[in-house]
Design an enzyme around this catalytic site. Structure first.
Site, short mmCIF file in Angstrom:
data_model
loop_
_atom_site.label_atom_id
_atom_site.label_comp_id
_atom_site.label_asym_id
_atom_site.label_seq_id
_atom_site.Cartn_x
_atom_site.Cartn_y
_atom_site.Cartn_z
N ASN A 150 -7.54 -4.22 -0.90
CA ASN A 150 -7.94 -3.06 -0.10
C ASN A 150 -8.79 -3.47 1.09
O ASN A 150 -8.67 -2.91 2.18
CB ASN A 150 -8.68 -2.04 -0.97
CG ASN A 150 -7.71 -1.09 -1.64
OD1 ASN A 150 -6.51 -1.14 -1.39
ND2 ASN A 150 -8.22 -0.21 -2.49
N CYS A 177 -10.10 5.32 -1.36
CA CYS A 177 -10.26 3.94 -1.82
C CYS A 177 -10.92 2.97 -0.84
O CYS A 177 -11.83 2.24 -1.22
CB CYS A 177 -8.91 3.39 -2.22
SG CYS A 177 -8.18 4.29 -3.60
N1 LIG Z 1 -5.96 7.57 -5.47
C1 LIG Z 1 -5.33 6.41 -5.28
O1 LIG Z 1 -4.41 6.31 -4.47
C2 LIG Z 1 -5.73 5.20 -6.06
C3 LIG Z 1 -4.90 4.07 -6.03
C4 LIG Z 1 -5.26 2.94 -6.78
C5 LIG Z 1 -6.42 2.95 -7.53
N2 LIG Z 1 -7.22 4.06 -7.56
C6 LIG Z 1 -8.39 4.03 -8.45
O2 LIG Z 1 -8.03 4.73 -9.66
C7 LIG Z 1 -9.17 5.43 -10.20
C8 LIG Z 1 -8.85 6.91 -10.33
O3 LIG Z 1 -8.54 7.40 -9.04
P1 LIG Z 1 -7.84 8.82 -8.84
O4 LIG Z 1 -7.54 8.93 -7.40
O5 LIG Z 1 -6.76 8.99 -9.84
O6 LIG Z 1 -9.07 9.79 -9.23
P2 LIG Z 1 -9.00 11.32 -9.61
O7 LIG Z 1 -10.33 11.90 -9.35
O8 LIG Z 1 -7.79 11.96 -9.01
O9 LIG Z 1 -8.74 11.30 -11.22
C9 LIG Z 1 -9.67 10.86 -12.15
C10 LIG Z 1 -9.60 11.79 -13.36
O10 LIG Z 1 -10.40 11.26 -14.41
C11 LIG Z 1 -10.95 12.36 -15.15
N3 LIG Z 1 -12.06 11.88 -15.97
C12 LIG Z 1 -13.26 11.38 -15.56
N4 LIG Z 1 -13.99 10.98 -16.62
C13 LIG Z 1 -13.25 11.23 -17.73
C14 LIG Z 1 -13.44 11.02 -19.12
N5 LIG Z 1 -14.55 10.46 -19.58
N6 LIG Z 1 -12.48 11.41 -19.98
C15 LIG Z 1 -11.32 11.99 -19.53
N7 LIG Z 1 -11.07 12.19 -18.22
C16 LIG Z 1 -12.01 11.81 -17.33
C17 LIG Z 1 -11.33 13.35 -14.06
O11 LIG Z 1 -11.49 14.67 -14.56
C18 LIG Z 1 -10.15 13.20 -13.09
O12 LIG Z 1 -9.14 14.17 -13.32
C19 LIG Z 1 -10.33 5.13 -9.25
O13 LIG Z 1 -11.00 4.01 -9.74
C20 LIG Z 1 -9.61 4.75 -7.95
O14 LIG Z 1 -10.38 3.90 -7.15
C21 LIG Z 1 -6.89 5.19 -6.86
O1 LIG Z 2 -1.52 1.24 10.12
C1 LIG Z 2 -2.22 2.06 9.51
C2 LIG Z 2 -2.07 2.32 8.12
C3 LIG Z 2 -2.91 3.24 7.52
N1 LIG Z 2 -3.85 3.91 8.26
C4 LIG Z 2 -4.75 4.85 7.57
O2 LIG Z 2 -5.37 4.20 6.47
C5 LIG Z 2 -5.66 5.13 5.43
C6 LIG Z 2 -5.14 4.64 4.10
O3 LIG Z 2 -3.73 4.65 4.11
P1 LIG Z 2 -2.85 4.04 2.92
O4 LIG Z 2 -3.34 2.70 2.59
O5 LIG Z 2 -1.44 4.17 3.31
O6 LIG Z 2 -3.12 5.08 1.73
P2 LIG Z 2 -3.99 5.01 0.38
O7 LIG Z 2 -3.39 6.00 -0.54
O8 LIG Z 2 -5.43 5.11 0.69
O9 LIG Z 2 -3.67 3.56 -0.25
C7 LIG Z 2 -4.58 2.47 -0.18
O10 LIG Z 2 -5.56 2.58 -1.20
C8 LIG Z 2 -5.00 2.64 -2.54
C9 LIG Z 2 -6.17 2.88 -3.48
O11 LIG Z 2 -6.81 1.73 -3.86
C10 LIG Z 2 -4.25 1.35 -2.81
O12 LIG Z 2 -3.72 1.39 -4.13
C11 LIG Z 2 -3.15 1.17 -1.78
O13 LIG Z 2 -2.48 -0.07 -2.00
C12 LIG Z 2 -3.76 1.19 -0.39
O14 LIG Z 2 -2.74 1.12 0.60
C13 LIG Z 2 -5.04 6.46 5.88
O15 LIG Z 2 -6.05 7.27 6.45
C14 LIG Z 2 -4.03 6.04 6.94
O16 LIG Z 2 -3.77 7.04 7.87
C15 LIG Z 2 -4.00 3.66 9.61
O17 LIG Z 2 -4.87 4.23 10.25
N2 LIG Z 2 -3.18 2.75 10.20
#
Ligand SMILES: NC(=O)c1ccc[n+]([C@@H]2O[C@H](COP(=O)([O-])OP(=O)(O)OC[C@H]3O[C@@H](n4cnc5c(N)ncnc54)[C@H](O)[C@@H]3O)[C@@H](O)[C@H]2O)c1
Ligand SMILES: O=c1ccn([C@@H]2O[C@H](COP(=O)(O)OP(=O)(O)O[C@H]3O[C@H](CO)[C@@H](O)[C@H](O)[C@H]3O)[C@@H](O)[C@H]2O)c(=O)[nH]1
Length: 480
Positions: free
Chosen positions: A220, A272
């Site tokens: 990230n 993130c």
């Molecule tokens: N959103 C993304 O694109 C993304 C991608 C990769 C990694 N992550 C990571 O994954 C993790 C979760 O992210 P998210 O976006 O899914 O968050 P989110 O807030 O959408 O979901 C988390 C969920 O966990 C639940 N929760 C919290 N504590 C709990 C408990 N003790 N028991 C049961 N449920 C519980 C909450 O109510 C919530 O619904 C974070 O660490 C984030 O950094 C997120």
């Molecule tokens: O060339 C680019 C690409 C992205 N963005 C911006 O960057 C942010 C993040 O975009 P993106 O990475 O596509 O979405 P996320 O869902 O935040 O995904 C990132 O964060 C996740 C949570 O950790 C990871 O799992 C993914 O691999 C990582 O791409 C957004 O505001 C985009 O608009 C730009 O400004 N320029």
């Protein structure tokens, strides 16, 4: 039948488990959450998150081998493999506030597992966590285990919102970290077998626990760094007459650099990037590496600079004041194809414009008015807690107006700010928009989605990030 339980039914837990259920019909998957509203929504026709393709996947397996439940204890007790995908927000108080990850939710989940587990379990870190979290979790589990054997694995998630289903169907890689003991290796193999149902073997990487945990933060940080790099260059392009799209294309042709993730923008958002870099910074500081910490901190500084620079550009172009002027904001989500607004640059831009007393009117095709008003009322980092535990935003004070139509938002406005790259903004009738606006009519394109030349021919004064400036804008400095 292998039984999987996932704690946390959010943006990661929901889609990831739905895809595992789809691809592994012989595995039973139950997603549990403390939020009753979220689980109710997962069991309804209106899923709690918007993600292209998700509805279809859920419809195919819900009730077959995919279930959503609030009965957390029961499903933990029954599972062989437990994924933990709970919030890991930035700490807002105490040691490490503003940087360190708050592991409260993770620790609660681990204690619950230790309390109810009666047989051996594989516990998988799906949330993004600081390096060495597995060690802390292991201690909690082992000290409370009552003879149960736990194996901890790190299996960070790399999906991006808006393309989550595609990313899960065809991941660049799946990363599994585990202990290098015979039991650890056996656990890694068990999880590998789940993914091997659809992911080619050469895309499943196995490492030690700490490499897996750190790889997620590093990935990230590298991605965000690319955006800050191109955004830094965008400021220089505006100062020199170069065009950031041409520069990005030219440098991206170098196969060592590559073309992706080089779109200049008003700044990166999402739940993130900032959180994970702050976490990395904190870990570096704790390990006595201030130079490394400062290096990564600058990625966030440039992102903040880009957002302030955009607001300053708007205000300085419009005779140095937007007081009482209607400004239409098109797009509030942090990127297109999601309704997610966590850390969206639109929050900072709206707050900047409101600070200069603008009358802001927002339109986004996926974000509700309630969400927008809440986002503008919440304090930094409060958004990253489970919804029902967040402090309530001011419900009576509505800092901005919100419409369900781009034309209504722009009617009578002095300026339009495009803050999300929704495809529909490319196809709007800009002649109609121009006719309905105050003159001079400005468009500030924070995502480079509109054809600036065509809009200039209509009569707009156009600002596009990192592009040669209109003569109107050349003399209005936008430095922070
Ligand atoms: N959103 C993304 O694109 C993304 C991608 C990769 C990694 N992550 C990571 O994954 C993790 C979760 O992210 P998210 O976006 O899914 O968050 P989110 O807030 O959408 O979901 C988390 C969920 O966990 C639940 N929760 C919290 N504590 C709990 C408990 N003790 N028991 C049961 N449920 C519980 C909450 O109510 C919530 O619904 C974070 O660490 C984030 O950094 C997120
Ligand atoms: O060339 C680019 C690409 C992205 N963005 C911006 O960057 C942010 C993040 O975009 P993106 O990475 O596509 O979405 P996320 O869902 O935040 O995904 C990132 O964060 C996740 C949570 O950790 C990871 O799992 C993914 O691999 C990582 O791409 C957004 O505001 C985009 O608009 C730009 O400004 N320029």
């Amino acid at each position: 039948m292998v039984k999987i339980c996932c704690i946390g039914a959010g943006y990661v837990g929901g889609p990831t488990m739905a895809v595992i259920a789809l691809k592994c019909p012989a595995v039973e998957v139950v997603v549990v959450d403390i939020s009753v509203a979220r689980i109710t929504a997962w069991n309804s026709e209106q899923l709690p998150i918007y993600e292209p393709g998700l509805d279809d996947v859920v419809k195919q397996c819900r009730g077959r081998n995919l279930f959503f439940s609030t009965d957390i204890e029961k499903h933990i007790a029954r599972a062989d493999i437990i994924f933990v995908s709970v919030n890991t927000p930035t700490k807002t108080r105490g040691l490490g506030a503003g940087k360190a990850a708050d592991l409260t939710y993770w620790e609660n989940a681990a204690r619950m597992i230790a309390d109810v587990a009666k047989g051996d379990k594989i516990v998988v870190e799906k949330s993004t966590v600081p390096v060495k979290t597995a060690e802390a979790i292991e201690k909690i589990l082992i000290h409370n285990s009552r003879g149960v054997n736990f194996q901890i694995l790190s299996n960070p998630e790399f999906l991006a919102e808006g393309t989550a289903i595609q990313d899960l169907f065809s991941p660049d890689r799946v990363l599994i970290g585990g202990r290098e003991t015979p039991e650890g290796k056996k656990a890694v193999q068990a999880l590998k077998q789940v993914y091997a149902n659809w992911v080619p073997e050469d895309r499943i990487i196995t490492t030690n626990l700490w490499s897996a945990e750190l790889s997620k933060l590093a990935a990230n940080a590298f991605l965000a760094q690319r955006i800050s790099s191109v955004n830094a260059i965008s400021a220089l392009c505006e100062a020199t007459g170069a065009d950031v799209a041409e520069v990005a294309y030219a440098i991206g042709k170098d196969t060592r650099i590559g073309p992706r993730f080089l779109s200049a923008s008003v700044g990166f958002g999402g739940s993130c990037f900032q959180k994970d870099i702050l976490n990395l910074v904190y870990i570096c500081e704790c390990h006595g590496l201030p130079e490394v910490a400062n290096y990564w901190k600058d990625v966030i500084k440039i992102n903040d600079y880009q957002k302030s620079r955009f607001v300053n550009r708007v205000v300085s172009s419009m005779f140095n004041t937007v007081s009482e002027k209607k400004i239409a904001v098109l797009g509030f989500a942090f990127k297109k194809d999601t309704g997610d607004t966590r850390e969206t640059p639109a929050i900072d831009v709206c707050k900047g414009l409101l600070g200069d007393k603008a009358k802001v009117c927002v339109y986004d095709p996926q974000v509700t008015e309630e969400q927008i008003q809440r986002d503008l009322a919440l304090n930094k980092f409060d958004w990253d807690h489970p919804l029902h535990l967040q402090p309530m935003g001011a419900t009576e004070v509505k800092p901005v107006a919100v419409t369900r139509d781009a034309y209504e938002a722009t009617k009578g406005a002095h300026a339009v700010c495009i803050l999300t790259e929704w495809d529909e903004f490319k196809k709007l009738d800009y002649v109609r928009i121009y006719e309905g606006m105050q003159k001079p009519a400005f468009i500030f394109d924070g995502r480079n989605v509109v054809d600036a030349q065509q809009l200039r021919e209509i009569g707009f004064i156009v600002y596009s990030i990192g592009k040669p400036l209109d003569s109107w804008l050349v003399d209005t400095p936008a430095v922070v």
